[in-house]
Every structure is written in C-alpha cells, then in structure tokens.
Design a protein around this motif. Structure first.
Motif, PDB file in Angstrom:
ATOM      1  N   GLU A  81      -7.140  -0.012  -0.976  1.00 25.11           N
ATOM      2  CA  GLU A  81      -7.835   1.148  -1.543  1.00 25.11           C
ATOM      3  C   GLU A  81      -7.345   2.453  -0.911  1.00 25.11           C
ATOM      4  O   GLU A  81      -7.222   3.473  -1.583  1.00 25.11           O
ATOM      5  CB  GLU A  81      -9.354   0.994  -1.392  1.00 25.11           C
ATOM      6  CG  GLU A  81      -9.912   0.069  -2.466  1.00 25.11           C
ATOM      7  CD  GLU A  81     -11.316  -0.468  -2.167  1.00 25.11           C
ATOM      8  OE1 GLU A  81     -11.914  -0.069  -1.132  1.00 25.11           O
ATOM      9  OE2 GLU A  81     -11.785  -1.307  -2.960  1.00 25.11           O
ATOM     10  N   THR A  97      -6.532  -9.929  -6.459  1.00 23.58           N
ATOM     11  CA  THR A  97      -7.533  -9.625  -5.425  1.00 23.58           C
ATOM     12  C   THR A  97      -7.408  -8.182  -4.951  1.00 23.58           C
ATOM     13  O   THR A  97      -8.412  -7.509  -4.707  1.00 23.58           O
ATOM     14  CB  THR A  97      -7.385 -10.588  -4.223  1.00 23.58           C
ATOM     15  OG1 THR A  97      -7.339 -11.922  -4.711  1.00 23.58           O
ATOM     16  CG2 THR A  97      -8.542 -10.442  -3.252  1.00 23.58           C
ATOM     17  N   THR A 110      -8.017 -10.653   2.337  1.00 24.82           N
ATOM     18  CA  THR A 110      -9.376 -10.520   2.871  1.00 24.82           C
ATOM     19  C   THR A 110     -10.006  -9.214   2.378  1.00 24.82           C
ATOM     20  O   THR A 110      -9.342  -8.362   1.789  1.00 24.82           O
ATOM     21  CB  THR A 110      -9.337 -10.461   4.407  1.00 24.82           C
ATOM     22  OG1 THR A 110      -8.600  -9.284   4.784  1.00 24.82           O
ATOM     23  CG2 THR A 110      -8.654 -11.693   4.996  1.00 24.82           C
ATOM     24  N   ARG A 111     -11.291  -9.059   2.697  1.00 20.89           N
ATOM     25  CA  ARG A 111     -11.964  -7.790   2.357  1.00 20.89           C
ATOM     26  C   ARG A 111     -11.272  -6.606   3.016  1.00 20.89           C
ATOM     27  O   ARG A 111     -11.176  -5.519   2.445  1.00 20.89           O
ATOM     28  CB  ARG A 111     -13.426  -7.841   2.814  1.00 20.89           C
ATOM     29  CG  ARG A 111     -14.340  -8.426   1.752  1.00 20.89           C
ATOM     30  CD  ARG A 111     -15.755  -8.533   2.267  1.00 20.89           C
ATOM     31  NE  ARG A 111     -16.279  -7.240   2.731  1.00 20.89           N
ATOM     32  CZ  ARG A 111     -17.453  -7.093   3.350  1.00 20.89           C
ATOM     33  NH1 ARG A 111     -18.206  -8.146   3.567  1.00 20.89           N
ATOM     34  NH2 ARG A 111     -17.867  -5.910   3.734  1.00 20.89           N
ATOM     35  N   ASP A 112     -10.809  -6.820   4.245  1.00 27.56           N
ATOM     36  CA  ASP A 112     -10.099  -5.733   4.938  1.00 27.56           C
ATOM     37  C   ASP A 112      -8.776  -5.392   4.241  1.00 27.56           C
ATOM     38  O   ASP A 112      -8.388  -4.233   4.175  1.00 27.56           O
ATOM     39  CB  ASP A 112      -9.826  -6.118   6.393  1.00 27.56           C
ATOM     40  CG  ASP A 112     -11.109  -6.245   7.199  1.00 27.56           C
ATOM     41  OD1 ASP A 112     -11.996  -5.382   7.042  1.00 27.56           O
ATOM     42  OD2 ASP A 112     -11.219  -7.206   7.971  1.00 27.56           O
ATOM     43  N   ASP A 113      -8.098  -6.418   3.730  1.00 21.89           N
ATOM     44  CA  ASP A 113      -6.868  -6.154   2.967  1.00 21.89           C
ATOM     45  C   ASP A 113      -7.187  -5.317   1.722  1.00 21.89           C
ATOM     46  O   ASP A 113      -6.435  -4.410   1.354  1.00 21.89           O
ATOM     47  CB  ASP A 113      -6.217  -7.469   2.513  1.00 21.89           C
ATOM     48  CG  ASP A 113      -5.576  -8.255   3.654  1.00 21.89           C
ATOM     49  OD1 ASP A 113      -5.033  -7.641   4.589  1.00 21.89           O
ATOM     50  OD2 ASP A 113      -5.606  -9.506   3.585  1.00 21.89           O
ATOM     51  N   VAL A 114      -8.313  -5.655   1.088  1.00 21.51           N
ATOM     52  CA  VAL A 114      -8.706  -4.914  -0.114  1.00 21.51           C
ATOM     53  C   VAL A 114      -9.009  -3.449   0.244  1.00 21.51           C
ATOM     54  O   VAL A 114      -8.608  -2.518  -0.450  1.00 21.51           O
ATOM     55  CB  VAL A 114      -9.919  -5.582  -0.806  1.00 21.51           C
ATOM     56  CG1 VAL A 114     -10.437  -4.736  -1.970  1.00 21.51           C
ATOM     57  CG2 VAL A 114      -9.555  -6.985  -1.291  1.00 21.51           C
ATOM     58  N   THR A 115      -9.691  -3.261   1.384  1.00 18.12           N
ATOM     59  CA  THR A 115      -9.989  -1.895   1.837  1.00 18.12           C
ATOM     60  C   THR A 115      -8.701  -1.112   2.101  1.00 18.12           C
ATOM     61  O   THR A 115      -8.573   0.054   1.698  1.00 18.12           O
ATOM     62  CB  THR A 115     -10.830  -1.944   3.138  1.00 18.12           C
ATOM     63  OG1 THR A 115     -12.029  -2.659   2.861  1.00 18.12           O
ATOM     64  CG2 THR A 115     -11.167  -0.555   3.643  1.00 18.12           C
TER      65      THR A 115
END
Ligand code: GDP
Length: 199
Positions: A128, A162, A120-125
């Motif tokens: 980071e 991703t 998810t976007r949160d996983d990507v954050t």
C-alpha cells in the motif's frame, strides 16, 4: 555505464534530516525480515556480505543508504514483521515510512516477498505504501529455488491477488541463492535510471 561493484555504504538514516535529497535516483528495497532482502541486494550487486545478512530483531529501526558508482542510491528500508516486535517499534517503523514516502524521493520500489507463502498483512501494508507513492514498483518473489516448477504459476497468482497489484507491477521470480531473476531485475532497475550496467 554503471559499475554495480562500486558500491559503498553511505549512512544509516533514522530521521528525515538524514535522507539525501540530491537528484540521484533512489532504488528502494523493502521486505519482511528474513525474506532474503540482504541476500537479494548482495546478489544484484555481485557482492558477498555487503548488505548485512540477518540483522538481529530489536535493533534501532533505520534506513540504510548505499551509493552505487556515485550514480544512484540503493535505499534499504527496515525489515518489517518480526514476530515479537513492540508496539513502539511498529509505530517507529510507520513514522519512518511516512517521513521517507512523504518526501517523494523514490525512483523505483523493489518489494521482496517469499515465493513460498501467501503475502502477510505486513506485506500488504508495504504494498500500500508503494501503491500510494504512485512511483513505479516491482515485486521480487524470492526463494524460487525452494518451490517446484509446477507450483510457480499458482504462487505468482496468489501473490498478485493478495497484494492487489496493479497490472503494470511485475512479479519477478528470483533466487538470491541460485541467481535466477537477477538479469531481469537489473534490467528493470537500469531502465528506470536510463543506464547500461557493467555487471
Ligand atoms: P533479510 O533478513 O531479509 O535481510 O534476509 P537474509 O538475506 O538475511 O536471508 C535470510 C535467510 O534466507 C538466510 O538464511 C539466507 O541464506 C536465506 N535465503 C535468502 N535468499 C534465499 C534464496 O533465494 N533461496 C534460499 N534457499 N535461501 C535464501
């Protein structure tokens, strides 16, 4: 020698002053809520019901510290990505991450994702945060028991793409339910703290 069964809950940190900052290595676990973070920790330690399983949404955002055999800290970062989390809670999460990562205390990051789904976007954050820390970091792709063998290669490739993983970051298929991947993850952890384990 490290005795993984000798694990004690140390404290819940809600602010920077609560972080231990002695020289013990800190192995840091992160993952979205319900990914199985508590289950993975329990499986690695060979304990049942140790790290709390399925925390309720909306609880105070905090970092749990466990002390393993008086030799390392297992740092359990707050789960992220609850569907109905408030703006204030999201900010609180970001602030606590900032405080933790700014101190440069981590030895090794362990980011847990669900092997069945695109991160998810949160996983990507979260990825980071780990990448920016410039510390070693691994991905544990949990719930391996829920996919077919034939899906594995595609699942791992999508996770890698991703999360924009650097080549040196391994993605380790894992099942907290069945135990697959445990030896491999433990080997990486021990390698980073320079010890053998009694598992
Ligand atoms: P947390 O919120 O990330 O700490 O997640 P939990 O450890 O509470 O696990 C969430 C749910 O996923 C629970 O119902 C677990 O039993 C289940 N679960 C965790 N790991 C696995 C796994 O490897 N395989 C399967 N099939 N279920 C799992």
């Amino acid at each position: 020698m490290l005795n993984l069964h000798n694990a004690v809950f140390l404290r819940s940190a809600v602010k920077e002053a609560d972080f231990p900052d002695d020289d013990l290595p800190q192995i840091v676990f992160a993952g979205k809520s319900n990914v199985g973070k508590s289950s993975v920790i329990n499986k690695l330690l060979g304990r049942r019901n140790f790290a709390r399983v399925s925390a309720q949404p909306g609880k105070t955002i905090h970092i749990n510290y466990f002390l393993i055999d008086e030799q390392l800290y297992l740092v359990d970062l707050p789960g992220y990505g609850y569907a109905r989390v408030s703006k204030a809670e999201q900010q609180r999460w970001g602030m606590l991450m900032e405080e933790y990562f700014a101190r440069g205390l981590l030895t090794l990051g362990v980011q847990i994702v669900d092997i069945r789904h695109k991160p998810t976007r949160d996983d990507v954050t979260m990825a980071e945060w780990f990448r920016a820390s410039e510390k070693p970091w691994i991905i544990v792709a949990n719930k391996l028991d829920k996919i077919k063998k034939s899906q594995l290669a595609d699942r791992l490739a999508e996770i890698r793409q991703t999360l924009l993983l650097p080549e040196e970051v391994p993605v380790i298929p894992f099942s907290a339910e069945k135990g697959m991947g445990r030896d491999e993850v433990l080997a990486v952890i021990l390698e980073h703290i320079g010890k053998d384990a009694h598992t």
